[in-house]
Design a protein around this motif. Structure first.
Motif, short mmCIF file in Angstrom:
data_model
loop_
_atom_site.label_atom_id
_atom_site.label_comp_id
_atom_site.label_asym_id
_atom_site.label_seq_id
_atom_site.Cartn_x
_atom_site.Cartn_y
_atom_site.Cartn_z
N ALA A 1 -8.61 40.96 3.48
CA ALA A 1 -9.66 41.96 3.71
C ALA A 1 -10.94 41.49 3.05
CB ALA A 1 -9.23 43.30 3.14
N ARG A 2 -12.05 41.68 3.74
CA ARG A 2 -13.35 41.32 3.19
C ARG A 2 -13.88 42.47 2.34
NH1 ARG A 2 -16.57 41.23 8.22
NH2 ARG A 2 -15.14 42.98 8.54
N VAL A 3 -14.44 42.11 1.19
CA VAL A 3 -14.98 43.13 0.30
C VAL A 3 -16.28 43.70 0.84
CG1 VAL A 3 -15.95 43.53 -2.00
CG2 VAL A 3 -13.86 42.16 -1.73
N ALA A 4 -17.16 42.81 1.29
CA ALA A 4 -18.51 43.21 1.66
C ALA A 4 -18.63 43.52 3.14
CB ALA A 4 -19.51 42.13 1.25
N ASP A 5 -19.75 44.13 3.50
CA ASP A 5 -19.97 44.49 4.89
C ASP A 5 -20.67 43.37 5.65
OD1 ASP A 5 -22.43 44.62 3.69
OD2 ASP A 5 -22.98 46.58 4.51
N PRO B 1 1.79 35.31 -11.68
CA PRO B 1 1.23 33.98 -11.38
C PRO B 1 1.32 33.59 -9.91
CG PRO B 1 3.37 33.77 -12.43
CD PRO B 1 3.01 35.23 -12.48
N ARG B 2 2.07 34.36 -9.10
CA ARG B 2 2.19 34.01 -7.69
C ARG B 2 0.94 34.34 -6.89
NH1 ARG B 2 7.31 37.44 -6.11
NH2 ARG B 2 6.24 38.87 -7.55
N PHE B 3 0.14 35.25 -7.41
CA PHE B 3 -0.96 35.76 -6.59
C PHE B 3 -2.30 35.56 -7.30
CE2 PHE B 3 2.73 38.69 -5.94
CZ PHE B 3 3.17 38.08 -4.78
N THR B 4 -3.32 35.28 -6.52
CA THR B 4 -4.66 35.11 -7.06
C THR B 4 -5.65 35.83 -6.16
OG1 THR B 4 -6.27 33.48 -7.85
CG2 THR B 4 -5.07 32.94 -5.83
N ARG B 5 -6.93 35.69 -6.48
CA ARG B 5 -7.93 36.37 -5.67
C ARG B 5 -7.96 35.75 -4.27
NH1 ARG B 5 -12.24 33.92 -4.29
NH2 ARG B 5 -12.88 31.97 -5.25
N PRO B 6 -8.36 36.50 -3.27
CA PRO B 6 -8.40 35.96 -1.91
C PRO B 6 -9.32 34.74 -1.81
CG PRO B 6 -8.64 38.34 -1.88
CD PRO B 6 -8.75 37.92 -3.31
N THR B 7 -8.90 33.75 -1.04
CA THR B 7 -9.72 32.57 -0.79
C THR B 7 -10.07 32.53 0.70
OG1 THR B 7 -7.86 31.11 -0.26
CG2 THR B 7 -8.44 31.35 -2.59
N ASN C 1 -16.17 35.40 -0.98
CA ASN C 1 -15.63 34.44 -0.02
C ASN C 1 -16.60 33.29 0.24
OD1 ASN C 1 -13.26 35.88 0.39
ND2 ASN C 1 -14.27 37.24 1.84
N SER C 2 -17.52 33.05 -0.68
CA SER C 2 -18.49 31.99 -0.48
C SER C 2 -17.85 30.63 -0.64
CB SER C 2 -19.64 32.14 -1.49
OG SER C 2 -19.18 31.86 -2.80
N GLU C 3 -18.52 29.63 -0.07
CA GLU C 3 -18.02 28.26 -0.19
C GLU C 3 -17.93 27.85 -1.64
OE1 GLU C 3 -19.34 23.75 1.15
OE2 GLU C 3 -20.22 25.49 2.14
N MET C 4 -18.94 28.19 -2.44
CA MET C 4 -18.94 27.80 -3.84
C MET C 4 -17.78 28.41 -4.61
SD MET C 4 -20.91 25.69 -5.21
CE MET C 4 -21.67 24.52 -4.09
N SER C 5 -17.44 29.67 -4.27
CA SER C 5 -16.38 30.34 -5.02
C SER C 5 -15.02 29.73 -4.76
CB SER C 5 -16.34 31.84 -4.66
OG SER C 5 -15.86 32.02 -3.34
N ASN C 6 -14.91 28.92 -3.70
CA ASN C 6 -13.62 28.33 -3.37
C ASN C 6 -13.51 26.86 -3.78
OD1 ASN C 6 -12.22 30.56 -1.91
ND2 ASN C 6 -14.07 30.44 -0.66
N VAL C 7 -14.54 26.35 -4.46
CA VAL C 7 -14.50 24.97 -4.94
C VAL C 7 -13.53 24.85 -6.11
CG1 VAL C 7 -15.86 23.21 -6.13
CG2 VAL C 7 -16.80 24.37 -4.13
N LEU C 8 -13.54 25.84 -6.99
CA LEU C 8 -12.71 25.77 -8.19
C LEU C 8 -11.26 26.11 -7.86
CD1 LEU C 8 -15.14 27.54 -10.66
CD2 LEU C 8 -14.84 25.10 -10.29
N PRO C 9 -10.31 25.41 -8.49
CA PRO C 9 -8.89 25.68 -8.22
C PRO C 9 -8.50 27.08 -8.68
CG PRO C 9 -9.13 24.19 -10.08
CD PRO C 9 -10.50 24.34 -9.48
N GLN C 10 -7.72 27.77 -7.87
CA GLN C 10 -7.32 29.14 -8.17
C GLN C 10 -5.86 29.26 -8.60
OE1 GLN C 10 -9.44 31.80 -8.16
NE2 GLN C 10 -11.02 30.29 -7.80
N HIS C 11 -5.10 28.19 -8.45
CA HIS C 11 -3.67 28.23 -8.75
C HIS C 11 -3.28 27.06 -9.63
CE1 HIS C 11 -2.58 31.32 -5.77
NE2 HIS C 11 -3.42 30.74 -4.94
N GLY C 12 -2.15 27.23 -10.30
CA GLY C 12 -1.42 26.12 -10.89
C GLY C 12 -2.14 25.33 -11.96
#
Length: 408
Positions: free
Chosen positions: A74-78, A62-68, A86-97
């Protein structure tokens, strides 16, 4: 690390010639280098985990989640943003807790086993209709285009209350946002903008005239704090479910059927004992050699794995597909055993971020297989297995097409 040093690292995902066979590196790394340094399509360095216990423990931690976007990961894509990752939309939703758990509870109510059982007759009717249309056109046919793609698109569109007539647009947006090497940054940005604008319009329409669908329910629901889900969160939820709800399952349908037809004794075994459909689906998920990128986790503190200390700031890539072939966990791991049970594969991940839609994916895979066995018992590949072509440049693995034929 300099670029020249990075260039000496093996590139991940590993390349393979055969669409249904795993890269040789999986078994070698499991045996000799379970914590490996690799270079991603972006050129950035990451740490690759391939053993079952290591992958499962990190995914469930539970300490770790996907990169925000806030992480120096590290970036996945080129490309600069990394598309969906790493899109803005993907970081709107809470990833922890608690925020993440609350979001999962709100959305997860729509993916229970009870709801899937209620959906099953409609999914079966749609599969029957698609097979009818494929047969009417005659063989050979592309099973992915005829059945594998349209079925999950129809199901997720129905669940979200969006018109499946827009499925080609969804497919383009999904492919672009899942790109690792196929699309440019400008194309990713445009796809994200168009998709978000589409979903914003759809949510506004649902707010004005609610229907019997997941997004309408989320619009009218409040959390424990009495606040409704924000529009950005609703948009991100709709986009995420549309991508996840059709892309992975559409690819898995064709890969599952290809695996079962690659050795026709497997298909004959299912024809003789259709009860094995459920375990055959699970074994197909486990044995998927073309699963795609895997799941990344950003380490916010030092972590010891397999006797190696990974420092905080490490981006660890968990290869569930490699872990699913770990001989320490699965006897005869390289072999397809349609009776394998239990089958604790990690195809859907593990822990708090395990795939929300796995009950739906399982239902769709089971229904498609049941319908094909009943309607087309003579189904076979229309090309040699070696000629099956992989999807290239996307984070999700799949076949470009699945040519099949049958006796009338």
């Amino acid at each position: 690390m300099t670029q020249s040093q990075a260039g000496q690292l093996p590139r991940f995902p590993f390349e393979t010639e055969a669409a249904l066979e795993p890269p040789a590196e999986w078994a070698r790394y499991q045996a000799e280098c379970p914590v490996a340094h690799v270079r991603l399509a972006s050129g950035d360095e990451a740490t690759l985990l391939t053993r079952y216990d290591d992958v499962k423990s990190l995914l469930a931690d539970p300490r770790f989640t996907r990169p925000t976007a806030a992480d120096n990961a590290a970036r996945v894509a080129d490309t600069e943003s990394g598309g969906l990752f790493n899109s803005e939309m993907s970081n709107v939703l809470p990833q922890h807790g608690e925020g993440h758990l609350r979001w999962r509870r709100m959305v997860g109510k729509w993916f229970t086993a009870r709801r899937m059982n209620a959906l099953r007759p409609a999914i079966e009717a749609m599969a029957e209709q698609l097979v009818d249309e494929m047969v009417a056109k005659g063989g050979p046919a592309d099973l992915k285009a005829a059945v594998g793609f349209p079925l999950p698109v129809w199901v997720i569109c129905d669940l979200l209350g969006v018109p499946d007539a827009d499925r080609d647009r969804f497919a383009h947006w999904s492919d672009t946002l899942l790109s690792m090497t196929r699309y440019t940054q400008a194309e990713m940005d445009l796809a994200q903008l168009e998709f978000a604008q589409y979903m914003a319009g759809h949510i506004a329409a649902k707010r004005a005239a609610p229907g019997d669908d997941l997004l309408s329910a989320l619009i009218g629901e409040t959390g424990p704090d009495g606040e409704p889900m924000s529009d950005p969160a609703l948009i991100a939820t709709g986009m995420g479910l549309l991508i996840a709800g059709h892309e992975t399952t559409a690819n898995m349908i064709s890969k599952m059927v290809a695996m079962l037809l690659a050795d026709r004794s497997r298909w004959e075994q299912l024809l003789a004992d259709p009860v094995l459909v459920r375990t055959a689906v699970e074994e197909s998920l486990r044995l998927d050699a073309n699963a795609g990128f895997g799941m990344a986790r950003y380490l916010t503190e030092d972590l010891e794995i397999a006797g190696t200390t990974l420092p905080g700031g490490t981006t660890a890539v968990c290869s569930m597909a490699a872990a699913n072939r770990d001989e320490e966990v699965f006897t005869g791991a390289a072999e397809m055993d349609l009776t394998r049970s239990p089958n604790p594969h990690l195809a859907f991940g593990a822990g708090a971020h395990a795939c929300l839609g796995q009950p739906l994916a399982r239902t769709e895979l089971q229904v498609v297989l049941e319908v094909l066995l009943r309607r087309l018992p003579s189904l076979e590949l229309a090309v040699p297995v070696a000629e099956l072509r992989k999807v290239e440049g996307l984070a999700v693995g799949g076949l470009r097409e699945l040519p099949v034929r049958w006796r009338s």
